[in-house]
Design an enzyme around this catalytic site. Structure first.
Site, PDB file in Angstrom:
ATOM      1  N   CYS A 103       0.856  -1.185   0.000  1.00 17.75           N
ATOM      2  CA  CYS A 103       0.000   0.000   0.000  1.00 17.75           C
ATOM      3  C   CYS A 103       0.891   1.233   0.000  1.00 17.75           C
ATOM      4  CB  CYS A 103      -0.889  -0.008   1.246  1.00 17.75           C
ATOM      5  SG  CYS A 103      -2.011   1.406   1.319  1.00 17.75           S
ATOM      6  N   GLU A 146      -8.536  -1.153  -2.431  1.00 16.36           N
ATOM      7  CA  GLU A 146      -8.743   0.296  -2.614  1.00 16.36           C
ATOM      8  C   GLU A 146     -10.022   0.762  -1.928  1.00 16.36           C
ATOM      9  OE1 GLU A 146      -6.440   2.145  -3.526  1.00 16.36           O
ATOM     10  OE2 GLU A 146      -5.183   0.532  -4.280  1.00 16.36           O
TER      11      GLU A 146
HETATM   12 NI    NI Z   1      -3.632   1.039  -0.209  1.00 17.18          NI
END
Ligand code: NI
Length: 184
Positions: A103, A146
């Site tokens: 991430c 997401e």
């Molecule tokens: Ni992320």
């Protein structure tokens, strides 16, 4: 448009539930600027997806595009660009699939996360039109990752075993983790 600073884990905005867009707001000039900034930010970071809260805007918007040139996900097949407002996820197949997720808000780390392998997403596109898409395999995981950002969740919250959290540079030195399992 201007690439923005990506907030890192610990910033409270990443833990908020983002608010919905109104239809007219999706069509506004402000939103076009926001989208341009998000695409520039994503491209500069070399990622495959970005949610608005990651640049400090706590709104229900995420963009995703798998690029065959992604340095973070070199094995990923290219996809079309997706612009997702106000998503609602339904699980179609609850059998789990696992990937090594990363991430942009948790830089330098990867962790093994299992998620449902097939999902449906109802959302509004950039023209404020209702869309529905069914996703499986890698894209299903990318979307779930997401869209978790829009409800204040990070992949580390989804890890079954915190012991799989590892630094990317250590991972690169290991043979047992196949590159095809790595997701960014
Ligand atoms: Ni992320």
């Amino acid at each position: 448009m201007t690439a923005q600073r990506i907030l890192k884990m610990g910033n409270p905005v990443l833990r908020q539930v983002a608010s919905d867009f109104k239809r007219e707001e999706i069509l506004s000039d402000d939103t076009k600027v926001l989208l341009g900034n998000m695409w520039d930010t994503l491209e500069l970071a070399g990622g495959i997806g970005l949610a608005a809260p990651q640049i400090g805007v706590s709104k229900q918007l995420a963009i995703i595009e798998l690029s065959s040139e992604s340095e973070r996900y070199p094995e990923a097949e290219a996809s079309e660009p997706f612009i997702i407002f106000n998503p609602k996820i339904s699980i179609i197949d609850n059998d789990l699939q696992g990937f090594w997720e990363g991430c942009l808000s948790v830089p330098g780390l990867r962790g093994y996360v299992e998620r449902p392998r097939k999902i449906k997403i109802d959302y509004l596109d950039e023209f404020a039109e209702q869309q529905s898409i069914v996703l499986e395999e890698f894209l299903a995981t990318v979307f779930q990752h997401e869209l978790d950002h829009l409800i204040g969740m990070l992949y580390v919250d989804r890890m079954e075993d915190a012991g799989t959290l590892m630094f990317e540079d250590e991972m690169d030195l290991l043979d047992e983790v196949g590159e095809d399992e790595i997701l960014d």
